[in-house]
Design a protein around this motif. Structure first.
Motif, PDB file in Angstrom:
ATOM      1  N   ARG A 194      19.982  17.087 -17.240  1.00 27.21           N
ATOM      2  CA  ARG A 194      20.390  15.642 -17.293  1.00 27.21           C
ATOM      3  C   ARG A 194      20.951  14.305 -18.155  1.00 27.21           C
ATOM      4  O   ARG A 194      21.464  13.412 -17.680  1.00 27.21           O
ATOM      5  CB  ARG A 194      19.150  15.257 -16.148  1.00 27.21           C
ATOM      6  N   SER A 195      20.071  14.680 -18.934  1.00 26.63           N
ATOM      7  CA  SER A 195      20.628  13.362 -20.240  1.00 26.63           C
ATOM      8  C   SER A 195      20.548  14.427 -21.671  1.00 26.63           C
ATOM      9  O   SER A 195      19.933  15.300 -21.647  1.00 26.63           O
ATOM     10  CB  SER A 195      19.977  12.556 -19.855  1.00 26.63           C
ATOM     11  N   ARG A 196      21.343  13.874 -22.833  1.00 20.45           N
ATOM     12  CA  ARG A 196      21.168  14.274 -23.877  1.00 20.45           C
ATOM     13  C   ARG A 196      21.880  13.535 -24.823  1.00 20.45           C
ATOM     14  O   ARG A 196      23.382  12.957 -24.527  1.00 20.45           O
ATOM     15  CB  ARG A 196      22.196  15.707 -23.730  1.00 20.45           C
ATOM     16  N   ASP A 197      21.208  12.598 -25.891  1.00 22.53           N
ATOM     17  CA  ASP A 197      21.899  11.872 -26.822  1.00 22.53           C
ATOM     18  C   ASP A 197      22.862  12.104 -27.666  1.00 22.53           C
ATOM     19  O   ASP A 197      23.475  13.795 -27.597  1.00 22.53           O
ATOM     20  CB  ASP A 197      20.888  11.280 -27.927  1.00 22.53           C
ATOM     21  N   GLY A 198      24.428  11.843 -27.473  1.00 24.35           N
ATOM     22  CA  GLY A 198      25.424  11.806 -28.435  1.00 24.35           C
ATOM     23  C   GLY A 198      26.379  12.849 -27.375  1.00 24.35           C
ATOM     24  O   GLY A 198      27.220  13.596 -28.148  1.00 24.35           O
ATOM     25  N   LEU A 199      26.150  13.489 -25.974  1.00 25.42           N
ATOM     26  CA  LEU A 199      26.600  14.348 -24.892  1.00 25.42           C
ATOM     27  C   LEU A 199      26.867  13.500 -23.920  1.00 25.42           C
ATOM     28  O   LEU A 199      26.133  13.267 -23.485  1.00 25.42           O
ATOM     29  CB  LEU A 199      26.166  15.797 -25.110  1.00 25.42           C
ATOM     30  N   PRO A 200      28.138  13.765 -23.306  1.00 23.12           N
ATOM     31  CA  PRO A 200      28.326  13.472 -21.379  1.00 23.12           C
ATOM     32  C   PRO A 200      27.279  13.957 -21.573  1.00 23.12           C
ATOM     33  O   PRO A 200      26.782  15.924 -21.174  1.00 23.12           O
ATOM     34  CB  PRO A 200      29.931  14.075 -21.272  1.00 23.12           C
ATOM     35  N   ALA A 201      27.262  13.535 -20.308  1.00 22.52           N
ATOM     36  CA  ALA A 201      25.542  13.942 -19.188  1.00 22.52           C
ATOM     37  C   ALA A 201      25.795  13.631 -18.016  1.00 22.52           C
ATOM     38  O   ALA A 201      25.578  11.952 -17.557  1.00 22.52           O
ATOM     39  CB  ALA A 201      24.215  13.991 -19.749  1.00 22.52           C
ATOM     40  N   PRO A 202      25.445  14.202 -16.584  1.00 20.24           N
ATOM     41  CA  PRO A 202      24.366  15.864 -17.020  1.00 20.24           C
ATOM     42  C   PRO A 202      25.490  16.278 -17.559  1.00 20.24           C
ATOM     43  O   PRO A 202      27.236  16.379 -17.517  1.00 20.24           O
ATOM     44  CB  PRO A 202      23.992  15.469 -15.634  1.00 20.24           C
ATOM     45  N   ALA A 203      24.575  17.357 -17.178  1.00 16.81           N
ATOM     46  CA  ALA A 203      26.005  18.896 -17.569  1.00 16.81           C
ATOM     47  C   ALA A 203      25.891  20.430 -16.952  1.00 16.81           C
ATOM     48  O   ALA A 203      24.318  19.924 -16.873  1.00 16.81           O
ATOM     49  CB  ALA A 203      26.486  18.737 -19.098  1.00 16.81           C
ATOM     50  N   PHE A 204      26.696  21.235 -16.935  1.00 13.69           N
ATOM     51  CA  PHE A 204      25.885  22.658 -16.402  1.00 13.69           C
ATOM     52  C   PHE A 204      27.356  23.870 -17.083  1.00 13.69           C
ATOM     53  O   PHE A 204      27.755  23.103 -17.733  1.00 13.69           O
ATOM     54  CB  PHE A 204      25.667  22.153 -15.150  1.00 13.69           C
ATOM     55  N   LEU A 205      26.158  24.624 -17.249  1.00 16.36           N
ATOM     56  CA  LEU A 205      26.765  26.264 -17.951  1.00 16.36           C
ATOM     57  C   LEU A 205      26.713  26.806 -16.500  1.00 16.36           C
ATOM     58  O   LEU A 205      25.598  26.880 -16.167  1.00 16.36           O
ATOM     59  CB  LEU A 205      26.349  26.551 -18.836  1.00 16.36           C
ATOM     60  N   MET A 206      27.980  27.811 -16.542  1.00 16.04           N
ATOM     61  CA  MET A 206      28.333  28.724 -15.416  1.00 16.04           C
ATOM     62  C   MET A 206      28.986  29.510 -16.032  1.00 16.04           C
ATOM     63  O   MET A 206      30.035  29.344 -16.903  1.00 16.04           O
ATOM     64  CB  MET A 206      28.498  27.810 -13.975  1.00 16.04           C
ATOM     65  N   GLU A 207      28.976  31.012 -14.734  1.00 17.48           N
ATOM     66  CA  GLU A 207      29.457  31.927 -15.160  1.00 17.48           C
ATOM     67  C   GLU A 207      30.810  31.407 -15.040  1.00 17.48           C
ATOM     68  O   GLU A 207      31.609  31.129 -14.463  1.00 17.48           O
ATOM     69  CB  GLU A 207      28.707  33.407 -14.135  1.00 17.48           C
ATOM     70  N   ARG A 208      31.878  31.986 -15.476  1.00 18.16           N
ATOM     71  CA  ARG A 208      33.345  32.828 -15.787  1.00 18.16           C
ATOM     72  C   ARG A 208      33.347  33.757 -14.928  1.00 18.16           C
ATOM     73  O   ARG A 208      33.339  34.717 -15.413  1.00 18.16           O
ATOM     74  CB  ARG A 208      34.338  32.696 -17.244  1.00 18.16           C
ATOM     75  N   LEU A 209      33.950  33.444 -13.582  1.00 19.27           N
ATOM     76  CA  LEU A 209      34.076  34.888 -13.281  1.00 19.27           C
ATOM     77  C   LEU A 209      35.940  35.378 -13.443  1.00 19.27           C
ATOM     78  O   LEU A 209      36.586  34.637 -13.554  1.00 19.27           O
ATOM     79  CB  LEU A 209      34.421  34.727 -11.492  1.00 19.27           C
ATOM     80  N   PRO A 210      36.849  36.492 -13.109  1.00 15.59           N
ATOM     81  CA  PRO A 210      38.194  37.228 -12.999  1.00 15.59           C
ATOM     82  C   PRO A 210      38.495  36.899 -11.969  1.00 15.59           C
ATOM     83  O   PRO A 210      37.740  36.249 -11.228  1.00 15.59           O
ATOM     84  CB  PRO A 210      37.265  38.517 -13.495  1.00 15.59           C
ATOM     85  N   GLY A 211      39.336  36.459 -12.344  1.00 20.43           N
ATOM     86  CA  GLY A 211      40.251  36.819 -11.506  1.00 20.43           C
ATOM     87  C   GLY A 211      41.926  35.723 -11.696  1.00 20.43           C
ATOM     88  O   GLY A 211      41.516  34.975 -12.271  1.00 20.43           O
ATOM     89  N   GLU A 212      42.776  35.388 -10.770  1.00 19.90           N
ATOM     90  CA  GLU A 212      43.717  34.247 -10.651  1.00 19.90           C
ATOM     91  C   GLU A 212      43.436  33.503  -9.903  1.00 19.90           C
ATOM     92  O   GLU A 212      43.325  34.174  -8.625  1.00 19.90           O
ATOM     93  CB  GLU A 212      44.800  35.239 -11.588  1.00 19.90           C
ATOM     94  N   PRO A 213      43.841  32.016 -10.121  1.00 21.98           N
ATOM     95  CA  PRO A 213      44.730  31.276  -8.770  1.00 21.98           C
ATOM     96  C   PRO A 213      45.623  31.358  -8.023  1.00 21.98           C
ATOM     97  O   PRO A 213      46.471  32.102  -8.446  1.00 21.98           O
ATOM     98  CB  PRO A 213      45.046  29.485  -9.626  1.00 21.98           C
ATOM     99  N   PRO A 214      45.278  31.984  -6.601  1.00 18.84           N
ATOM    100  CA  PRO A 214      46.169  32.566  -5.870  1.00 18.84           C
ATOM    101  C   PRO A 214      46.504  31.728  -5.671  1.00 18.84           C
ATOM    102  O   PRO A 214      47.139  31.555  -3.752  1.00 18.84           O
ATOM    103  CB  PRO A 214      44.974  33.024  -4.681  1.00 18.84           C
ATOM    104  N   LEU A 215      47.875  31.002  -5.630  1.00 14.03           N
ATOM    105  CA  LEU A 215      48.966  29.940  -5.426  1.00 14.03           C
ATOM    106  C   LEU A 215      49.942  30.810  -4.873  1.00 14.03           C
ATOM    107  O   LEU A 215      50.655  32.278  -5.303  1.00 14.03           O
ATOM    108  CB  LEU A 215      49.633  29.471  -6.725  1.00 14.03           C
ATOM    109  N   GLY A 216      50.850  29.961  -4.106  1.00 15.10           N
ATOM    110  CA  GLY A 216      52.072  30.812  -3.046  1.00 15.10           C
ATOM    111  C   GLY A 216      51.574  31.573  -1.975  1.00 15.10           C
ATOM    112  O   GLY A 216      52.228  32.881  -1.959  1.00 15.10           O
ATOM    113  N   VAL A 217      50.176  32.295  -1.971  1.00 17.18           N
ATOM    114  CA  VAL A 217      49.927  33.194  -0.616  1.00 17.18           C
ATOM    115  C   VAL A 217      50.747  32.634  -0.012  1.00 17.18           C
ATOM    116  O   VAL A 217      50.631  34.129   1.734  1.00 17.18           O
ATOM    117  CB  VAL A 217      47.917  32.638  -0.471  1.00 17.18           C
ATOM    118  N   ALA A 218      51.764  31.932   0.665  1.00 18.91           N
ATOM    119  CA  ALA A 218      52.243  31.965   1.748  1.00 18.91           C
ATOM    120  C   ALA A 218      53.554  32.728   1.973  1.00 18.91           C
ATOM    121  O   ALA A 218      54.526  32.489   2.749  1.00 18.91           O
ATOM    122  CB  ALA A 218      53.070  30.600   2.132  1.00 18.91           C
ATOM    123  N   VAL A 219      53.947  33.125   0.269  1.00 16.06           N
ATOM    124  CA  VAL A 219      55.481  33.414   0.110  1.00 16.06           C
ATOM    125  C   VAL A 219      55.789  35.005   0.707  1.00 16.06           C
ATOM    126  O   VAL A 219      54.368  35.390   0.472  1.00 16.06           O
ATOM    127  CB  VAL A 219      55.754  33.682  -1.253  1.00 16.06           C
TER     128      VAL A 219
END
Length: 349
Positions: free
Chosen positions: A103-128
């Protein structure tokens, strides 16, 4: 519920990113970090090595205190953590695991969180055309996932959600959905002053006033993702299976049918009303949504009138935020969209 194009791309130094990650996972060593597409928050893709010498792909997300989005606060930012953990715990919807939060850290933007990076691609253009099976799976799974979100929690008021002791809560809520929707409409109309769409204020206000008077807009307060669109999903590009539902920081308590109108609009690529592409997407998405809900909707004339009004509200909101949402687009695409919005308004009944 759109694709914002604002905010500096690279506001943190390598040392700041490494320090932030260390504050969240002391046993990780950052190997590389790259800024991800700009938005209302500071976001970095991070590659790290953990204490067992395993390679980790993660996303660091930090609150941007000077961001352009209205209504942002640390509590609003952290509701995403609450919802990621809730959805992972209680559903089969694919969401990133949260590795740590501060929620807070001196000298850093806060709050912050770290999360998993999942596989896959943004599915743009699904109606084509040309990838019907992939588009069908994406639409049906996305519709089912949205139904599951809407059934996950209910609230006693309508409005934006914030983090409240590990559980999402409504901030400055309204007692009824029509009151909440009226706030959305009035704020958007007021925001048209000084924009290219200022001349539409009168016709849009008259239209909205008529709909508020004529329609039964009563609804229960359900959990809404708040920005459910292909740009906030990842999917397997070969099969269309969603691999991640992202960006829960715009969550709110509202009428599920309102978010359904936004979702159909976005998954159809903002195709015109009555077009074959939009109708194909609408039928597939809503059919899957209704199959996935514990309590579906009766798709009668009243439902269709409500959905038409909600779609018009999406256009109004887009007019209000046009410069922010389309500021980074090609000029020809931007002007074509502005013309389409004006045509949409002219055709309102």
């Amino acid at each position: 519920m759109t694709d914002p194009k604002y905010g500096p791309r690279d506001p943190l130094s390598d040392e700041q990113v490494a320090t932030a990650v260390a504050a969240l996972r002391a046993d990780w060593t950052v190997l590389n970090a790259e800024p991800m597409p700009a938005g209302s928050d500071i976001v970095y893709g991070v590659t790290a090595r953990d204490a067992e010498d395993r390679r980790r792909e993660a996303v660091l997300k930090c609150f941007r205190r000077d961001g352009p989005a209205e209504g942002r606060s640390p509590e609003r930012f952290l509701v995403e953590v609450d919802l990621l953990e809730l959805v992972e715990r209680e559903t089969d919807i694919p969401v990133p695991a949260v590795y740590g939060t501060y929620r807070s850290r001196d000298g850093l933007p806060a709050p912050a969180f770290l999360m998993e990076r999942l596989p896959g691609e943004p599915p743009l253009g699904v109606a084509v055309d040309g990838r019907a099976a992939v588009a069908e799976r994406l639409l049906r799974e996305s519709g089912r996932h949205l139904a599951r979100v809407h059934d996950l929690r209910s609230f006693d008021a309508f409005g934006d959600l914030v983090s409240g002791d590990g559980s999402p809560a409504v901030r400055d809520g309204r007692a009824t959905w029509p009151d909440r929707l009226r706030d959305i409409v009035d704020d958007s109309l007021d925001g048209l002053v000084g924009t290219r769409f200022a001349d539409l204020t009168g016709p849009l206000r008259e239209y909205a006033d008529g709909r508020f008077a004529d329609l039964d807009l009563a609804a229960d307060a359900a959990l809404l993702h708040g920005d459910y669109r292909p740009g906030n999903l990842l999917a397997d590009p070969g099969t269309g299976e969603p691999t991640a539902v992202l960006d829960w920081g715009a969550a709110q308590a509202g009428d599920p049918r309102y978010e359904l109108a936004w979702a159909v609009r976005e998954f159809s690529g903002r195709a015109p009303v009555g077009s074959a592409a939009r109708e194909r997407v609408r039928e597939a998405f809503i059919d899957a949504y209704e199959e996935g809900r514990e309590d579906g909707f009766e798709r009668d004339a009243a439902f269709e009138r409500r959905q038409s009004f909600y779609l018009a509200v999406t256009w109004l909101v887009e007019c209000r935020w046009f410069d922010a949402w389309w500021g980074g687009a090609d000029e020809s695409a931007r002007e074509a969209r502005a013309d389409r919005l004006r045509e949409n308004v002219r055709n309102l009944r």
